[in-house]
Design a protein around this motif. Structure first.
Motif, PDB file in Angstrom:
ATOM      1  N   THR A  89      67.532  69.228  64.754  1.00  0.00           N
ATOM      2  CA  THR A  89      66.996  67.740  65.260  1.00  0.00           C
ATOM      3  C   THR A  89      67.057  66.987  63.711  1.00  0.00           C
ATOM      4  O   THR A  89      67.877  65.863  63.646  1.00  0.00           O
ATOM      5  CB  THR A  89      65.920  67.633  65.564  1.00  0.00           C
ATOM      6  OG1 THR A  89      65.830  68.196  67.106  1.00  0.00           O
ATOM      7  CG2 THR A  89      65.424  66.035  66.001  1.00  0.00           C
ATOM      8  N   ALA A  90      66.452  67.453  62.715  1.00  0.00           N
ATOM      9  CA  ALA A  90      66.535  66.742  61.268  1.00  0.00           C
ATOM     10  C   ALA A  90      67.879  66.639  60.855  1.00  0.00           C
ATOM     11  O   ALA A  90      68.272  65.685  60.241  1.00  0.00           O
ATOM     12  CB  ALA A  90      65.394  67.772  60.543  1.00  0.00           C
ATOM     13  N   SER A 128      69.524  63.251  69.008  1.00  0.00           N
ATOM     14  CA  SER A 128      69.311  63.567  67.400  1.00  0.00           C
ATOM     15  C   SER A 128      70.338  62.656  66.757  1.00  0.00           C
ATOM     16  O   SER A 128      69.698  61.855  65.990  1.00  0.00           O
ATOM     17  CB  SER A 128      69.602  64.840  66.772  1.00  0.00           C
ATOM     18  OG  SER A 128      68.763  65.833  67.510  1.00  0.00           O
ATOM     19  N   HIS A 131      60.714  67.717  68.294  1.00  0.00           N
ATOM     20  CA  HIS A 131      62.240  67.882  68.430  1.00  0.00           C
ATOM     21  C   HIS A 131      62.867  67.231  69.677  1.00  0.00           C
ATOM     22  O   HIS A 131      62.461  67.040  70.604  1.00  0.00           O
ATOM     23  CB  HIS A 131      62.537  69.450  68.387  1.00  0.00           C
ATOM     24  CG  HIS A 131      61.818  70.166  69.363  1.00  0.00           C
ATOM     25  ND1 HIS A 131      62.403  70.056  70.642  1.00  0.00           N
ATOM     26  CD2 HIS A 131      60.671  70.890  69.466  1.00  0.00           C
ATOM     27  CE1 HIS A 131      61.640  70.941  71.407  1.00  0.00           C
ATOM     28  NE2 HIS A 131      60.555  71.205  70.868  1.00  0.00           N
ATOM     29  N   SER A 136      60.691  69.409  58.164  1.00  0.00           N
ATOM     30  CA  SER A 136      61.043  70.201  59.617  1.00  0.00           C
ATOM     31  C   SER A 136      60.351  71.357  59.473  1.00  0.00           C
ATOM     32  O   SER A 136      60.229  72.124  58.566  1.00  0.00           O
ATOM     33  CB  SER A 136      62.547  70.322  59.717  1.00  0.00           C
ATOM     34  OG  SER A 136      62.623  70.839  60.960  1.00  0.00           O
ATOM     35  N   HIS A 143      67.070  67.825  54.840  1.00  0.00           N
ATOM     36  CA  HIS A 143      65.567  67.896  55.112  1.00  0.00           C
ATOM     37  C   HIS A 143      64.945  69.200  54.248  1.00  0.00           C
ATOM     38  O   HIS A 143      65.830  70.212  53.840  1.00  0.00           O
ATOM     39  CB  HIS A 143      65.428  67.991  56.630  1.00  0.00           C
ATOM     40  CG  HIS A 143      66.040  69.083  57.148  1.00  0.00           C
ATOM     41  ND1 HIS A 143      67.048  69.470  57.638  1.00  0.00           N
ATOM     42  CD2 HIS A 143      65.429  70.434  57.528  1.00  0.00           C
ATOM     43  CE1 HIS A 143      67.539  70.541  58.079  1.00  0.00           C
ATOM     44  NE2 HIS A 143      66.507  71.150  57.986  1.00  0.00           N
ATOM     45  N   CYS A 159      64.176  72.076  65.402  1.00  0.00           N
ATOM     46  CA  CYS A 159      63.496  71.167  64.900  1.00  0.00           C
ATOM     47  C   CYS A 159      64.571  70.940  63.544  1.00  0.00           C
ATOM     48  O   CYS A 159      64.773  69.674  63.196  1.00  0.00           O
ATOM     49  CB  CYS A 159      62.203  71.872  64.052  1.00  0.00           C
ATOM     50  SG  CYS A 159      61.043  71.584  65.428  1.00  0.00           S
ATOM     51  N   ARG A 160      64.978  71.969  63.205  1.00  0.00           N
ATOM     52  CA  ARG A 160      65.853  71.992  61.870  1.00  0.00           C
ATOM     53  C   ARG A 160      67.278  71.259  62.292  1.00  0.00           C
ATOM     54  O   ARG A 160      67.826  70.303  61.691  1.00  0.00           O
ATOM     55  CB  ARG A 160      66.240  73.328  61.346  1.00  0.00           C
ATOM     56  CG  ARG A 160      65.039  74.019  60.623  1.00  0.00           C
ATOM     57  CD  ARG A 160      65.313  75.316  60.014  1.00  0.00           C
ATOM     58  NE  ARG A 160      66.708  75.599  59.919  1.00  0.00           N
ATOM     59  CZ  ARG A 160      67.066  76.881  60.130  1.00  0.00           C
ATOM     60  NH1 ARG A 160      66.242  77.814  60.680  1.00  0.00           N
ATOM     61  NH2 ARG A 160      68.242  77.254  60.199  1.00  0.00           N
ATOM     62  N   VAL A 183      62.212  64.138  54.464  1.00  0.00           N
ATOM     63  CA  VAL A 183      62.458  64.524  55.868  1.00  0.00           C
ATOM     64  C   VAL A 183      62.110  65.998  55.885  1.00  0.00           C
ATOM     65  O   VAL A 183      62.497  66.775  55.014  1.00  0.00           O
ATOM     66  CB  VAL A 183      63.862  64.179  56.382  1.00  0.00           C
ATOM     67  CG1 VAL A 183      63.863  64.807  57.744  1.00  0.00           C
ATOM     68  CG2 VAL A 183      64.200  62.857  56.286  1.00  0.00           C
ATOM     69  N   TRP A 204      58.799  63.682  60.029  1.00  0.00           N
ATOM     70  CA  TRP A 204      58.506  65.244  60.204  1.00  0.00           C
ATOM     71  C   TRP A 204      58.821  65.542  61.684  1.00  0.00           C
ATOM     72  O   TRP A 204      58.563  64.857  62.330  1.00  0.00           O
ATOM     73  CB  TRP A 204      57.019  65.257  59.826  1.00  0.00           C
ATOM     74  CG  TRP A 204      56.177  65.042  58.706  1.00  0.00           C
ATOM     75  CD1 TRP A 204      56.789  64.378  57.547  1.00  0.00           C
ATOM     76  CD2 TRP A 204      54.960  64.814  58.507  1.00  0.00           C
ATOM     77  NE1 TRP A 204      55.882  64.307  56.570  1.00  0.00           N
ATOM     78  CE2 TRP A 204      54.594  64.492  57.155  1.00  0.00           C
ATOM     79  CE3 TRP A 204      53.604  64.923  59.498  1.00  0.00           C
ATOM     80  CZ2 TRP A 204      53.278  64.195  56.497  1.00  0.00           C
ATOM     81  CZ3 TRP A 204      52.454  64.679  58.807  1.00  0.00           C
ATOM     82  CH2 TRP A 204      52.230  64.523  57.507  1.00  0.00           C
ATOM     83  N   VAL A 205      59.810  66.544  61.642  1.00  0.00           N
ATOM     84  CA  VAL A 205      60.122  67.221  62.954  1.00  0.00           C
ATOM     85  C   VAL A 205      59.465  68.245  63.116  1.00  0.00           C
ATOM     86  O   VAL A 205      59.624  69.232  62.461  1.00  0.00           O
ATOM     87  CB  VAL A 205      61.759  67.171  62.979  1.00  0.00           C
ATOM     88  CG1 VAL A 205      62.349  67.552  64.127  1.00  0.00           C
ATOM     89  CG2 VAL A 205      62.555  65.942  62.337  1.00  0.00           C
TER      90      VAL A 205
END
Length: 188
Positions: free
Chosen positions: A104-105, A76, A44, A95, A112, A101-102, A93, A150-151
């Motif tokens: 960032t994605a 991001s 992230h 996460s 994602h 993380c979410r 994608v 993958w985040v």
């Protein structure tokens, strides 16, 4: 070239010992992703100060978690801009369920899917081995010509690759689990 725009690529396997910082690296990384049968694991982006999560942490409540900082949100967006500029489209994608993380994605790639196998095991690593097995199984199913994003968290990247990951750092992992490349392109 400014560091934040440079692609610093440390490659293993087919590019042993290569380390460079110019636009040729962007092409090498783009070619690698177009070859496919791999996943790009992002730790992230940059967060507010701290380690782990606050004592009142609740997975479904972002107000109780350590979140992206302004720097992390910008980082991001740069990730997404780079992929768009290279005309790279991930097959999917995924996460971690953690808000950092979410976010960032979402900021990088838009849509994602939350995948629990990418969730942090920092506070409780009892499920780490099972999660790593799930990651390895999914890697095997990524076909040539396609890649996934993958985040996730540092602990998961380390469990899968044996390497530590900096904030916003990307690891490209082959379907056989081998680390292909490590990119510092998005590190603030």
């Amino acid at each position: 070239m400014k560091r934040r725009h440079a692609l610093a690529l440390l490659a293993a396997g087919s590019w042993p010992g290569l380390y460079a910082q110019d636009t040729n690296d962007a092409r090498a990384l783009t070619d690698l992703l177009r070859t496919g049968a791999c996943a790009v694991l992002f730790r992230h982006a940059a967060t507010e100060a701290g380690i782990g999560d606050p004592p009142n942490f609740r997975l479904g409540d972002c107000s109780t978690q350590r979140l992206l900082s302004d720097t992390g949100r910008a980082q991001s967006r740069r990730i997404g801009q780079w992929f768009k500029a290279q005309a790279l489209q991930a097959r999917s994608v995924h996460s971690s369920a953690w808000c950092r993380c979410r976010d960032t994605a979402t900021l990088a790639f838009g849509e994602h899917t939350v995948w629990p196998a990418l969730n942090s095991t920092f506070e409780d690593n009892s499920g780490q081995a099972a999660q790593t097995r799930l990651l390895r199984q999914r890697l095997l199913g990524i076909p040539a010509g396609q890649f996934e994003v993958w985040v996730t968290h540092q602990v998961n990247i380390t469990a899968l690759t044996g390497e530590g990951a900096g904030i916003g750092e990307a690891f490209i992992v082959a379907s056989n689990g081998r680390l292909l490349a490590r990119s510092l392109a998005f590190v603030a």
